[in-house]
Design a protein around this motif. Structure first.
Motif, PDB file in Angstrom:
ATOM      1  N   UNK A  16     -26.854 -47.682  19.682  1.00  0.00           N
ATOM      2  CA  UNK A  16     -27.746 -46.826  20.467  1.00  0.00           C
ATOM      3  C   UNK A  16     -27.463 -46.971  21.954  1.00  0.00           C
ATOM      4  N   UNK A  17     -27.219 -48.182  22.393  1.00  0.00           N
ATOM      5  CA  UNK A  17     -26.897 -48.414  23.793  1.00  0.00           C
ATOM      6  C   UNK A  17     -25.571 -47.743  24.160  1.00  0.00           C
ATOM      7  N   UNK A  18     -24.579 -47.872  23.292  1.00  0.00           N
ATOM      8  CA  UNK A  18     -23.292 -47.223  23.533  1.00  0.00           C
ATOM      9  C   UNK A  18     -23.400 -45.707  23.503  1.00  0.00           C
ATOM     10  N   UNK A  19     -24.231 -45.191  22.605  1.00  0.00           N
ATOM     11  CA  UNK A  19     -24.422 -43.744  22.500  1.00  0.00           C
ATOM     12  C   UNK A  19     -25.041 -43.187  23.776  1.00  0.00           C
ATOM     13  N   UNK A  20     -25.898 -43.964  24.424  1.00  0.00           N
ATOM     14  CA  UNK A  20     -26.513 -43.509  25.662  1.00  0.00           C
ATOM     15  C   UNK A  20     -25.634 -43.726  26.884  1.00  0.00           C
ATOM     16  N   UNK A  21     -24.895 -44.822  26.918  1.00  0.00           N
ATOM     17  CA  UNK A  21     -24.106 -45.154  28.102  1.00  0.00           C
ATOM     18  C   UNK A  21     -22.710 -44.529  28.108  1.00  0.00           C
ATOM     19  N   UNK A  22     -22.163 -44.184  26.956  1.00  0.00           N
ATOM     20  CA  UNK A  22     -20.821 -43.605  26.893  1.00  0.00           C
ATOM     21  C   UNK A  22     -20.722 -42.284  27.660  1.00  0.00           C
ATOM     22  N   UNK A  23     -21.646 -41.333  27.500  1.00  0.00           N
ATOM     23  CA  UNK A  23     -21.536 -40.099  28.297  1.00  0.00           C
ATOM     24  C   UNK A  23     -21.662 -40.353  29.793  1.00  0.00           C
ATOM     25  N   UNK A  24     -22.500 -41.302  30.176  1.00  0.00           N
ATOM     26  CA  UNK A  24     -22.623 -41.612  31.594  1.00  0.00           C
ATOM     27  C   UNK A  24     -21.329 -42.187  32.145  1.00  0.00           C
ATOM     28  N   UNK A  25     -20.718 -43.087  31.396  1.00  0.00           N
ATOM     29  CA  UNK A  25     -19.447 -43.663  31.820  1.00  0.00           C
ATOM     30  C   UNK A  25     -18.344 -42.636  31.881  1.00  0.00           C
ATOM     31  N   UNK A  26     -18.288 -41.752  30.894  1.00  0.00           N
ATOM     32  CA  UNK A  26     -17.271 -40.705  30.894  1.00  0.00           C
ATOM     33  C   UNK A  26     -17.476 -39.721  32.046  1.00  0.00           C
ATOM     34  N   UNK A  27     -18.713 -39.394  32.350  1.00  0.00           N
ATOM     35  CA  UNK A  27     -18.986 -38.503  33.475  1.00  0.00           C
ATOM     36  C   UNK A  27     -18.600 -39.160  34.793  1.00  0.00           C
ATOM     37  N   UNK A  28     -18.880 -40.437  34.932  1.00  0.00           N
ATOM     38  CA  UNK A  28     -18.496 -41.149  36.150  1.00  0.00           C
ATOM     39  C   UNK A  28     -16.980 -41.202  36.280  1.00  0.00           C
ATOM     40  N   UNK A  29     -16.288 -41.478  35.181  1.00  0.00           N
ATOM     41  CA  UNK A  29     -14.830 -41.541  35.201  1.00  0.00           C
ATOM     42  C   UNK A  29     -14.235 -40.168  35.533  1.00  0.00           C
ATOM     43  N   UNK A  30     -14.761 -39.118  34.940  1.00  0.00           N
ATOM     44  CA  UNK A  30     -14.297 -37.765  35.212  1.00  0.00           C
ATOM     45  C   UNK A  30     -14.484 -37.426  36.687  1.00  0.00           C
ATOM     46  N   UNK A  31     -15.615 -37.807  37.237  1.00  0.00           N
ATOM     47  CA  UNK A  31     -15.902 -37.531  38.636  1.00  0.00           C
ATOM     48  C   UNK A  31     -14.940 -38.279  39.549  1.00  0.00           C
ATOM     49  N   UNK A  32     -14.621 -39.507  39.224  1.00  0.00           N
ATOM     50  CA  UNK A  32     -13.704 -40.304  40.043  1.00  0.00           C
ATOM     51  C   UNK A  32     -12.271 -39.764  39.991  1.00  0.00           C
ATOM     52  N   UNK A  33     -11.834 -39.312  38.826  1.00  0.00           N
ATOM     53  CA  UNK A  33     -10.451 -38.882  38.666  1.00  0.00           C
ATOM     54  C   UNK A  33     -10.239 -37.456  39.171  1.00  0.00           C
ATOM     55  N   UNK A  34     -11.096 -36.536  38.763  1.00  0.00           N
ATOM     56  CA  UNK A  34     -10.850 -35.125  39.006  1.00  0.00           C
ATOM     57  C   UNK A  34     -11.627 -34.533  40.173  1.00  0.00           C
ATOM     58  N   UNK A  35     -12.554 -35.249  40.745  1.00  0.00           N
ATOM     59  CA  UNK A  35     -13.363 -34.703  41.820  1.00  0.00           C
ATOM     60  C   UNK A  35     -13.461 -35.702  42.961  1.00  0.00           C
ATOM     61  N   UNK A  36     -12.393 -35.869  43.721  1.00  0.00           N
ATOM     62  CA  UNK A  36     -12.460 -36.823  44.827  1.00  0.00           C
ATOM     63  C   UNK A  36     -13.408 -36.329  45.914  1.00  0.00           C
ATOM     64  N   UNK A  37     -13.989 -37.274  46.630  1.00  0.00           N
ATOM     65  CA  UNK A  37     -14.946 -36.933  47.685  1.00  0.00           C
ATOM     66  C   UNK A  37     -14.217 -36.294  48.861  1.00  0.00           C
ATOM     67  N   UNK A  38     -14.742 -35.180  49.331  1.00  0.00           N
ATOM     68  CA  UNK A  38     -14.201 -34.490  50.501  1.00  0.00           C
ATOM     69  C   UNK A  38     -15.349 -34.213  51.468  1.00  0.00           C
ATOM     70  N   UNK A  39     -15.870 -35.248  52.108  1.00  0.00           N
ATOM     71  CA  UNK A  39     -17.032 -35.010  52.983  1.00  0.00           C
ATOM     72  C   UNK A  39     -16.648 -34.222  54.229  1.00  0.00           C
ATOM     73  N   UNK A  40     -17.531 -33.333  54.638  1.00  0.00           N
ATOM     74  CA  UNK A  40     -17.392 -32.615  55.899  1.00  0.00           C
ATOM     75  C   UNK A  40     -18.784 -32.258  56.390  1.00  0.00           C
ATOM     76  N   UNK A  41     -18.854 -31.556  57.484  1.00  0.00           N
ATOM     77  CA  UNK A  41     -20.146 -31.250  58.099  1.00  0.00           C
ATOM     78  C   UNK A  41     -20.998 -30.380  57.184  1.00  0.00           C
ATOM     79  N   UNK A  42     -20.387 -29.418  56.541  1.00  0.00           N
ATOM     80  CA  UNK A  42     -21.151 -28.497  55.700  1.00  0.00           C
ATOM     81  C   UNK A  42     -21.656 -29.206  54.449  1.00  0.00           C
ATOM     82  N   UNK A  43     -20.808 -30.010  53.816  1.00  0.00           N
ATOM     83  CA  UNK A  43     -21.237 -30.702  52.595  1.00  0.00           C
ATOM     84  C   UNK A  43     -22.268 -31.777  52.877  1.00  0.00           C
TER      85      UNK A  43
END
Length: 123
Positions: A16-43
Protein backbone atom coordinates in the motif's frame (compact mmCIF):
# COMPACT_ATOMS: atom_id res chain seq x y z
CA UNK A 1 9.32 -15.64 9.06
CA UNK A 2 6.42 -16.29 6.66
CA UNK A 3 4.57 -18.16 9.40
CA UNK A 4 4.24 -15.03 11.52
CA UNK A 5 0.65 -13.77 11.72
CA UNK A 6 1.84 -10.23 11.05
CA UNK A 7 3.87 -11.09 7.94
CA UNK A 8 0.94 -10.79 5.53
CA UNK A 9 -0.09 -7.54 7.23
CA UNK A 10 3.43 -6.15 6.79
CA UNK A 11 3.49 -7.20 3.13
CA UNK A 12 0.14 -5.49 2.51
CA UNK A 13 1.34 -2.37 4.33
CA UNK A 14 4.50 -2.18 2.22
CA UNK A 15 2.46 -2.76 -0.96
CA UNK A 16 0.00 0.00 0.00
CA UNK A 17 2.84 2.37 0.80
CA UNK A 18 4.55 1.56 -2.50
CA UNK A 19 1.27 1.93 -4.40
CA UNK A 20 0.90 5.45 -3.01
CA UNK A 21 4.52 6.58 -3.25
CA UNK A 22 5.42 5.09 -6.66
CA UNK A 23 3.37 7.61 -8.71
CA UNK A 24 4.79 10.47 -6.69
CA UNK A 25 8.33 9.25 -7.26
CA UNK A 26 7.73 8.72 -10.96
CA UNK A 27 6.21 12.19 -11.32
CA UNK A 28 9.18 13.74 -9.53
CA UNK A 29 11.61 11.81 -11.73
CA UNK A 30 9.73 12.80 -14.90
CA UNK A 31 9.79 16.43 -13.82
CA UNK A 32 13.54 16.34 -13.14
CA UNK A 33 14.43 14.66 -16.44
CA UNK A 34 12.03 16.19 -18.95
CA UNK A 35 11.12 19.55 -17.44
CA UNK A 36 14.19 21.45 -16.30
CA UNK A 37 13.62 24.69 -14.40
CA UNK A 38 13.78 27.81 -16.56
CA UNK A 39 13.07 30.67 -14.16
CA UNK A 40 12.52 34.15 -15.54
CA UNK A 41 10.63 37.29 -14.60
CA UNK A 42 7.35 36.16 -16.11
CA UNK A 43 7.40 32.67 -14.58
CA UNK A 44 8.30 34.06 -11.14
CA UNK A 45 5.40 36.52 -11.22
CA UNK A 46 2.45 36.06 -8.90
CA UNK A 47 0.31 34.68 -11.71
CA UNK A 48 1.65 33.27 -14.95
CA UNK A 49 -1.45 34.43 -16.78
CA UNK A 50 -4.57 36.43 -16.05
CA UNK A 51 -5.10 39.71 -14.26
CA UNK A 52 -3.16 41.14 -11.38
CA UNK A 53 -4.91 40.67 -8.08
CA UNK A 54 -6.37 43.75 -6.46
CA UNK A 55 -7.41 44.20 -2.88
CA UNK A 56 -7.17 41.94 0.10
CA UNK A 57 -7.60 38.18 -0.13
CA UNK A 58 -9.71 38.15 3.03
CA UNK A 59 -13.36 38.63 2.19
CA UNK A 60 -16.00 38.81 4.87
CA UNK A 61 -19.17 36.83 4.30
CA UNK A 62 -21.92 35.57 6.51
CA UNK A 63 -21.17 32.47 8.51
CA UNK A 64 -24.79 31.40 8.02
CA UNK A 65 -23.76 30.09 4.61
CA UNK A 66 -21.99 27.26 6.41
CA UNK A 67 -25.29 26.27 8.00
CA UNK A 68 -26.95 26.18 4.59
CA UNK A 69 -24.13 24.00 3.29
CA UNK A 70 -24.37 21.61 6.24
CA UNK A 71 -28.13 21.31 5.83
CA UNK A 72 -27.65 20.59 2.13
CA UNK A 73 -25.09 17.89 2.91
CA UNK A 74 -27.35 16.26 5.48
CA UNK A 75 -30.24 15.97 3.04
CA UNK A 76 -27.96 15.04 0.17
CA UNK A 77 -26.64 12.10 2.20
CA UNK A 78 -30.24 11.22 3.01
CA UNK A 79 -30.90 10.79 -0.71
CA UNK A 80 -27.84 8.54 -1.01
CA UNK A 81 -29.19 6.27 1.72
CA UNK A 82 -32.78 6.31 0.48
CA UNK A 83 -31.98 5.36 -3.12
CA UNK A 84 -30.85 1.75 -2.45
CA UNK A 85 -33.81 1.30 -0.12
CA UNK A 86 -36.21 2.51 -2.81
CA UNK A 87 -34.65 0.20 -5.41
CA UNK A 88 -34.89 -2.90 -3.21
CA UNK A 89 -38.16 -1.96 -1.48
CA UNK A 90 -40.24 -4.92 -2.68
CA UNK A 91 -37.68 -7.50 -1.55
CA UNK A 92 -37.19 -6.13 1.96
CA UNK A 93 -38.92 -7.18 5.12
CA UNK A 94 -40.75 -5.25 7.81
CA UNK A 95 -37.58 -4.63 9.84
CA UNK A 96 -35.95 -2.79 6.93
CA UNK A 97 -39.05 -0.64 6.47
CA UNK A 98 -39.17 0.20 10.18
CA UNK A 99 -35.47 1.09 10.27
CA UNK A 100 -35.87 3.34 7.22
CA UNK A 101 -38.89 5.01 8.80
CA UNK A 102 -36.80 5.69 11.91
CA UNK A 103 -34.08 7.17 9.69
CA UNK A 104 -36.54 9.41 7.86
CA UNK A 105 -38.20 10.49 11.13
CA UNK A 106 -34.80 11.47 12.55
CA UNK A 107 -34.15 13.56 9.46
CA UNK A 108 -37.58 15.18 9.73
CA UNK A 109 -36.81 15.93 13.37
CA UNK A 110 -33.55 17.58 12.31
CA UNK A 111 -35.39 19.61 9.69
CA UNK A 112 -37.96 20.73 12.27
CA UNK A 113 -35.17 21.72 14.68
CA UNK A 114 -33.40 23.72 11.96
CA UNK A 115 -36.66 25.40 11.03
CA UNK A 116 -37.40 26.27 14.67
CA UNK A 117 -33.88 27.67 15.18
CA UNK A 118 -34.25 29.84 12.08
CA UNK A 119 -31.42 28.20 10.15
CA UNK A 120 -33.49 28.06 6.98
CA UNK A 121 -34.49 31.72 6.94
CA UNK A 122 -32.67 33.67 4.25
CA UNK A 123 -32.19 37.18 5.59
Amino acid sequence: MASSPYFSLAVLFVAALGFGLAPLGLAWLWQRVFSPAKPNVIKNAIYECGLESKGDAWVQFRSAYYLYAIMFLIFDVEAVFLLPFAVAFTGLGVAACVSMMVFVLLLVEGLAWAWAKGVLTWA
